[in-house]
Design an enzyme around this catalytic site. Structure first.
Site, PDB file in Angstrom:
ATOM      1  N   HIS A   1     -54.296  73.825 -71.150  1.00 21.45           N
ATOM      2  CA  HIS A   1     -54.809  73.555 -72.485  1.00 21.45           C
ATOM      3  C   HIS A   1     -54.127  72.330 -73.085  1.00 21.45           C
ATOM      4  CE1 HIS A   1     -56.609  77.730 -73.687  1.00 21.45           C
ATOM      5  NE2 HIS A   1     -56.809  77.474 -72.406  1.00 21.45           N
TER       6      HIS A   1
ATOM      7  N   TYR B   1     -54.334  88.908 -74.041  1.00 19.43           N
ATOM      8  CA  TYR B   1     -54.774  87.856 -73.121  1.00 19.43           C
ATOM      9  C   TYR B   1     -53.528  87.105 -72.662  1.00 19.43           C
ATOM     10  CZ  TYR B   1     -58.689  85.016 -71.351  1.00 19.43           C
ATOM     11  OH  TYR B   1     -59.624  84.406 -70.554  1.00 19.43           O
TER      12      TYR B   1
ATOM     13  N   LYS C   1     -54.903  91.581 -69.917  1.00 19.47           N
ATOM     14  CA  LYS C   1     -55.660  90.704 -69.024  1.00 19.47           C
ATOM     15  C   LYS C   1     -54.806  89.489 -68.678  1.00 19.47           C
ATOM     16  CE  LYS C   1     -59.679  87.623 -68.977  1.00 19.47           C
ATOM     17  NZ  LYS C   1     -61.025  87.378 -69.510  1.00 19.47           N
TER      18      LYS C   1
ATOM     19  N   LYS D   1     -54.779  85.736 -67.050  1.00 19.44           N
ATOM     20  CA  LYS D   1     -55.530  84.569 -66.591  1.00 19.44           C
ATOM     21  C   LYS D   1     -54.863  84.056 -65.315  1.00 19.44           C
ATOM     22  CE  LYS D   1     -58.452  82.468 -68.362  1.00 19.44           C
ATOM     23  NZ  LYS D   1     -59.924  82.584 -68.189  1.00 19.44           N
TER      24      LYS D   1
ATOM     25  N   ASP E   1     -58.229  87.510 -63.992  1.00 20.25           N
ATOM     26  CA  ASP E   1     -59.333  86.544 -64.060  1.00 20.25           C
ATOM     27  C   ASP E   1     -58.881  85.199 -63.506  1.00 20.25           C
ATOM     28  OD1 ASP E   1     -61.450  84.881 -64.670  1.00 20.25           O
ATOM     29  OD2 ASP E   1     -60.974  84.776 -66.812  1.00 20.25           O
ATOM     30  N   PRO E   2     -59.219  84.878 -62.232  1.00 20.98           N
ATOM     31  CA  PRO E   2     -58.835  83.589 -61.663  1.00 20.98           C
ATOM     32  C   PRO E   2     -59.863  82.480 -61.862  1.00 20.98           C
ATOM     33  CG  PRO E   2     -59.747  84.952 -59.946  1.00 20.98           C
ATOM     34  CD  PRO E   2     -59.787  85.790 -61.213  1.00 20.98           C
ATOM     35  N   ASN E   3     -60.898  82.732 -62.636  1.00 22.67           N
ATOM     36  CA  ASN E   3     -61.941  81.713 -62.879  1.00 22.67           C
ATOM     37  C   ASN E   3     -62.470  81.108 -61.591  1.00 22.67           C
ATOM     38  OD1 ASN E   3     -60.377  81.000 -65.908  1.00 22.67           O
ATOM     39  ND2 ASN E   3     -62.571  81.423 -65.803  1.00 22.67           N
TER      40      ASN E   3
ATOM     41  N   GLU F   1     -62.212  89.857 -62.532  1.00 27.54           N
ATOM     42  CA  GLU F   1     -63.175  88.969 -63.196  1.00 27.54           C
ATOM     43  C   GLU F   1     -63.354  87.655 -62.431  1.00 27.54           C
ATOM     44  OE1 GLU F   1     -63.552  86.598 -67.450  1.00 27.54           O
ATOM     45  OE2 GLU F   1     -62.321  88.417 -67.327  1.00 27.54           O
TER      46      GLU F   1
ATOM     47  N   ASN G   1     -67.990  86.049 -66.753  1.00 27.57           N
ATOM     48  CA  ASN G   1     -68.514  85.193 -67.808  1.00 27.57           C
ATOM     49  C   ASN G   1     -68.848  83.822 -67.221  1.00 27.57           C
ATOM     50  OD1 ASN G   1     -65.417  84.555 -67.915  1.00 27.57           O
ATOM     51  ND2 ASN G   1     -66.386  82.862 -69.031  1.00 27.57           N
TER      52      ASN G   1
ATOM     53  N   ASP H   1     -70.678  86.758 -74.540  1.00 28.71           N
ATOM     54  CA  ASP H   1     -70.065  85.787 -75.450  1.00 28.71           C
ATOM     55  C   ASP H   1     -71.164  85.259 -76.354  1.00 28.71           C
ATOM     56  OD1 ASP H   1     -68.978  83.542 -76.715  1.00 28.71           O
ATOM     57  OD2 ASP H   1     -67.667  83.081 -75.020  1.00 28.71           O
TER      58      ASP H   1
ATOM     59  N   HIS I   1     -66.220  88.034 -74.045  1.00 31.74           N
ATOM     60  CA  HIS I   1     -65.396  86.916 -73.607  1.00 31.74           C
ATOM     61  C   HIS I   1     -64.860  86.151 -74.814  1.00 31.74           C
ATOM     62  CE1 HIS I   1     -65.322  82.494 -72.549  1.00 31.74           C
ATOM     63  NE2 HIS I   1     -64.470  82.969 -71.670  1.00 31.74           N
ATOM     64  N   SER I   2     -63.714  85.502 -74.631  1.00 30.05           N
ATOM     65  CA  SER I   2     -63.115  84.733 -75.707  1.00 30.05           C
ATOM     66  C   SER I   2     -62.692  83.366 -75.203  1.00 30.05           C
ATOM     67  CB  SER I   2     -61.881  85.470 -76.253  1.00 30.05           C
ATOM     68  OG  SER I   2     -61.047  84.616 -77.012  1.00 30.05           O
ATOM     69  N   ASN I   3     -62.825  82.375 -76.071  1.00 37.09           N
ATOM     70  CA  ASN I   3     -62.192  81.080 -75.889  1.00 37.09           C
ATOM     71  C   ASN I   3     -61.289  80.874 -77.094  1.00 37.09           C
ATOM     72  OD1 ASN I   3     -61.658  78.400 -75.024  1.00 37.09           O
ATOM     73  ND2 ASN I   3     -63.723  78.242 -74.185  1.00 37.09           N
TER      74      ASN I   3
ATOM     75  N   HIS J   1     -58.243  85.270 -78.140  1.00 30.27           N
ATOM     76  CA  HIS J   1     -57.132  84.320 -78.118  1.00 30.27           C
ATOM     77  C   HIS J   1     -56.345  84.331 -79.437  1.00 30.27           C
ATOM     78  CE1 HIS J   1     -59.143  82.662 -74.602  1.00 30.27           C
ATOM     79  NE2 HIS J   1     -58.219  81.745 -74.463  1.00 30.27           N
TER      80      HIS J   1
ATOM     81  N   ARG K   1     -62.642  68.863 -74.761  1.00 28.53           N
ATOM     82  CA  ARG K   1     -61.672  69.661 -74.026  1.00 28.53           C
ATOM     83  C   ARG K   1     -61.729  69.268 -72.559  1.00 28.53           C
ATOM     84  NH1 ARG K   1     -61.242  76.264 -73.095  1.00 28.53           N
ATOM     85  NH2 ARG K   1     -59.626  76.085 -71.485  1.00 28.53           N
TER      86      ARG K   1
END
Length: 418
Positions: free
Chosen positions: A25, A145, A187, A189, A217-219, A242, A265, A289, A316-318, A345, A398
């Site tokens: 981030h 999170y 959770k 990340k 959650d490894p995206n 996830e 997501n 979301d 889901h959250s951002n 978040h 971003r």
């Protein structure tokens, strides 16, 4: 009652150096605040992404909404979709799956739909949850999170949370989250370190929190074979895994052998994904979301479709502020299908907000606001400050990958990585 003015204000707020499969981030997170003013002190609020391409689309449609009855959300949808046509505004970070004109239009629609519902509630004196069918719960549960993170942004002082780069750091972070907010589920990340190290972190969390449901959650950072191995290695530890691997076909392969549900997501992210995703058995949980499913009513429709297919629902959250938290809470209160605590978040924002009285997280849940509409009021001074931060920060998109490459030039975003 008609909409007289539409205001879109980009804002920025400090964000810690949280790591993910795309990078890290940036020091400032971007959002946009939508205000629909009907006069007589009636203003509806919405919140959405603040990236430049998305802002441009918001500003394209905003003048078209003047004169609209806030109860006519079908007309709202028509005006927006016709104005955008085939416009597409993909995300640089790629952490919310693929994009396309359908998803882009729904992302643009969402904050205006939420603001219309806020207005409807203020006009009728009813909370938004009532407009969605009435609450089935008075409190909406949220999950801690957890992130691997640097101690602070390079060149800056260590932030309030400090580093978390190993299992002990993750457990300490979780302990602080649970002690401060009372979260009942956790959770992590992932997608940051090799999978075996992240399994160690999950095992450490299980030892420290034997009763807390856990998620990883490894995206989509892993291949199908790696995902299968991690699923086998975390059997009995995770309530869901996830987005371990990219795409519906890959997720379906993993799901056939995984001992826990797979959540997403990233591979079911728009209406066109529902039939192939559910038909292939790729997912057992959808993280709805409202920011990219077209708002609250369409998210409720999504939940009903999930119920039909026997698929669980979470949210889901951002990085977000209090308007989004209020919207998520009203939605969660009205969804009988909400079967898992939602992501948020909020703790990472350390109290920064644009609402006058931020909703507290107590015992891991947010109580549904009692006031009309969303039940939160905009703090104009805070909005002005965060807008000034936006103007000064210099960030307009971003881009977690490019930011990490400033400090690790050899870093590349690869999906899958392992």
């Amino acid at each position: 009652m008609r909409i007289r003015t539409v205001t879109v204000t980009p804002v920025a707020f400090p964000d810690p150096a949280l790591l993910n499969s795309a990078g890290v981030h940036q020091p400032w997170a971007l959002r946009a605040i939508v205000q629909l003013d009907c006069g007589d002190g009636l203003t509806g609020l919405g919140e959405t992404y603040g990236d430049a391409a998305h802002l441009a689309l918001l500003r394209t449609v905003a003048p078209l909404l003047v004169g609209l009855d806030p109860f006519h959300t079908n007309e709202l949808t028509r005006r927006i979709t016709e104005a955008l046509g085939a416009a597409d505004a993909p995300d640089r970070h790629g952490l919310t799956g693929g994009t396309g004109p359908e998803k882009t239009a729904l992302k643009v629609l969402s904050p205006f739909e939420v603001a219309c519902l806020d207005l409807q509630g203020r006009i009728t004196g009813r909370p938004v949850a009532d407009l969605l069918g009435g609450r089935v719960r008075d409190e909406v549960p949220y999950s801690a999170y957890l992130f691997y993170k640097w101690a602070g942004h390079p060149g800056a002082a260590e932030d309030d949370w400090g580093p978390a780069l190993d299992p002990d750091g993750i457990v300490a972070q979780a302990r602080r989250m649970v002690d401060r907010y009372g979260f009942g589920s956790l959770k992590l990340k992932g997608g940051v370190f090799p999978p075996e190290l992240e399994i160690e972190a999950i095992r450490a969390l299980r030892a420290a929190f034997p009763e807390h449901p856990l998620r990883l959650d490894p995206n989509a950072a892993w291949t199908v074979d790696t995902s299968r191995a991690v699923a086998a290695g975390t059997e009995g530890l995770l309530e869901y895994l996830e987005d371990p691997t990219p795409g519906i076909p890959g997720m379906a392969e993993v799901a056939r052998d995984a001992p826990m549900p797979l959540a997403t997501n990233m591979c079911v992210v728009a209406p066109a994904d529902l039939a192939p995703g559910f038909g292939a058995g790729a997912v057992g949980v959808v993280l709805a979301d409202h920011h990219y499913w077209g708002g609250l009513r369409r998210s409720a429709e999504l939940a009903a479709i999930c119920r039909t297919w026997g698929v669980g629902v979470s949210m889901h959250s951002n990085s977000h502020l209090g308007i989004s938290l209020a919207a998520m809470t009203h939605l969660g209160a009205a969804l009988p299908e909400l079967s898992y605590a939602a992501d948020t978040h909020t703790p990472w924002q350390l109290g920064t907000d644009v609402v006058a009285e931020p909703l507290p997280i107590v015992d891991g849940a947010v109580r549904v606001p009692e006031g009309p509409g969303l039940g939160v009021e905009l703090d104009p001074d805070a909005l002005a400050r965060l807008h000034e931060d936006y103007l000064r920060c210099g960030i307009r998109e971003r881009d977690d990958t490019a930011y990490r490459q400033q400090f690790e030039p050899d870093f590349r975003r690869r999906r899958p990585r392992w």
